[in-house]
Design an enzyme around this catalytic site. Sequence first.
Site, mmCIF file in Angstrom:
data_model
loop_
_atom_site.group_PDB
_atom_site.id
_atom_site.type_symbol
_atom_site.label_atom_id
_atom_site.label_comp_id
_atom_site.label_asym_id
_atom_site.label_seq_id
_atom_site.Cartn_x
_atom_site.Cartn_y
_atom_site.Cartn_z
ATOM 1 N N ASP A 93 0.909 -1.137 0.000
ATOM 2 C CA ASP A 93 0.000 0.000 0.000
ATOM 3 C C ASP A 93 0.948 1.185 0.000
ATOM 4 O O ASP A 93 1.591 1.461 1.020
ATOM 5 C CB ASP A 93 -0.877 -0.005 1.256
ATOM 6 C CG ASP A 93 -1.852 1.154 1.230
ATOM 7 O OD1 ASP A 93 -1.423 2.276 0.912
ATOM 8 O OD2 ASP A 93 -3.041 0.951 1.512
ATOM 9 N N HIS A 94 1.079 1.838 -1.127
ATOM 10 C CA HIS A 94 2.194 2.792 -1.221
ATOM 11 C C HIS A 94 2.056 3.965 -0.253
ATOM 12 O O HIS A 94 3.018 4.639 0.046
ATOM 13 C CB HIS A 94 2.410 3.260 -2.672
ATOM 14 C CG HIS A 94 1.435 4.299 -3.136
ATOM 15 N ND1 HIS A 94 0.156 3.995 -3.502
ATOM 16 C CD2 HIS A 94 1.554 5.640 -3.292
ATOM 17 C CE1 HIS A 94 -0.466 5.104 -3.873
ATOM 18 N NE2 HIS A 94 0.362 6.123 -3.743
ATOM 19 N N HIS A 137 -5.896 2.797 1.233
ATOM 20 C CA HIS A 137 -5.139 3.907 1.831
ATOM 21 C C HIS A 137 -5.849 4.536 3.035
ATOM 22 O O HIS A 137 -5.246 4.732 4.084
ATOM 23 C CB HIS A 137 -4.869 4.991 0.790
ATOM 24 C CG HIS A 137 -4.314 4.468 -0.507
ATOM 25 N ND1 HIS A 137 -3.347 3.489 -0.553
ATOM 26 C CD2 HIS A 137 -4.567 4.774 -1.802
ATOM 27 C CE1 HIS A 137 -3.045 3.232 -1.821
ATOM 28 N NE2 HIS A 137 -3.769 3.991 -2.595
#
Length: 505
Positions: free
Chosen positions: A177-178, A240
């Site tokens: 999950d960047h 996110h």
Amino acid sequence: MQENKALFIIFGGTGDLAKRKLYPSLFRLFRKGAIQKHFAVIGTARREWSDDYFREIITQSISSLNPTPKEIELFTQHFYYQTHNVDNTEEYDTLEKLANKLDYKYQLDGNRIFYLAMAPNFFGTIAKHIKSQHILSDHGFNRLIIEKPFGTDYESAKKLNNDISAAFDEDQIFRIDHYLGKEMIQNISAVRFGNNIFESLWNHHYIDNVQVTLAESLGVEERGGYYDKSGALKDMVQNHILQVVALLAMEPPTTFTDQAIRKEKINALQSVRIYQENEVAQTFVRGQYSQGEINHRELKGYLAEEGVNPDSTTETFVAGKLMIDNFRWSGVPFYIRTGKRMTEKGTRINVVFKSTPINIFRNKEEDIKAVPDMPKNILTIYIQPTEGFSLTLNGKEIGEGFNIEPVRLDYRHSADIIDNSPEAYEKLILDCLKGDATNFTHWDEVATSWQIVDGIRDYWDNENPKLPTYPAGSMGPIESFELIEKDNRHWIWQPDEWYKERGLL
Ligand code: BG6
């Protein structure tokens, strides 16, 4: 920096993600010495490319980092290309031979990172073949990095997870999950657990509400086809936003290790209330952008975007109220919102503290019930594009009388620090090399997040409630403002006001 040894096998090596994010991140790690002599990269995809052509692509993809010719030569010679059809068992055998050869040539100690940078419907097939064709090394580590989307709902995510679990154990799986690689997201824990003045107030006794905004000014760009099937809820909230909420809401971990943090994040997510269908209408709002204008620039509406069905009812905006049913957060709403084509790009968290019990700075004759509360203290964490925090406190306005005035203590990182701060992907790849899973999502987190989101999606799909629109360049539909105003609160961050005051909106 200490050198790490590994072979990277990238499935989807010709793709956009690999070119835009992975290769530049690997180059940054190379420059810092985190990978030096003992690494190799195999890019695989359907296209027929030669090693030389692949190396040219790598050179192009790192060009914005201004490498010297020497750096280009030293870096790109570690890259190899293998044409690969994911369904063809024999081609995995070829891959295995190449992997072993490179392992020997670069002395990689059998360490392997498999990176799936392609559509999730292939993940199961790839994992199965990796196992059956013995591409997992029998010495050193085997780790799998996978990109989102991890399924499209709980059921599909579970199936996907079963598929990859056939070849990899949970502690070998690194789900990206960047947002978890972003500097200030990691800083949430520093702010909370490094400062007693916050942590001791971090509960329902002192916090009135928490607001999380992930606003984007861009539209769907070239990703209309993907986005139209996904929508903001699946694209941003399931991953996110819920990750940010988990970091804000979790109990303090006993130590700052991946296992301890994961445990607390999972507990927090499992305490998020799952709404019944009739509750969704009261707590969640969706929206779709229509044509708009900002800063004298015309922006087209979502339905006119390329790849989007002209009758689409996909949401490009979501706002909602989450409740966390545990001792710490009972009664404290976490308001969330995210959308495309909003007024400004910005990720911010506002933690709004309760007012003082009474406002003593009133005139004696005033009825205490008629006097407004003291302005609330607000801790703002700026994630991007600026990074830092601010704290709004009340002070006395200088001069006659006793007027209270909110003042803001602001700390934003200078551009220099931001320039030097590693990119999210770079951090995450380094974490994976070191075997640190703190900033990746565990299956239990993914599963719980889908369960939270599925109920909302089901209500929208089954009942098809009104889909409000909002002009491109605004902070979402009116219904989003009403959602929070009916609780006698308001969105703290309203950049649209700034634009309106200057005639830009
Ligand atoms: C991705 C979404 O996960 O995050 C995109 O799929 C979105 O739609 C992107 O644009 C936003 O990331 P960032 O880092 O630009 O805030």
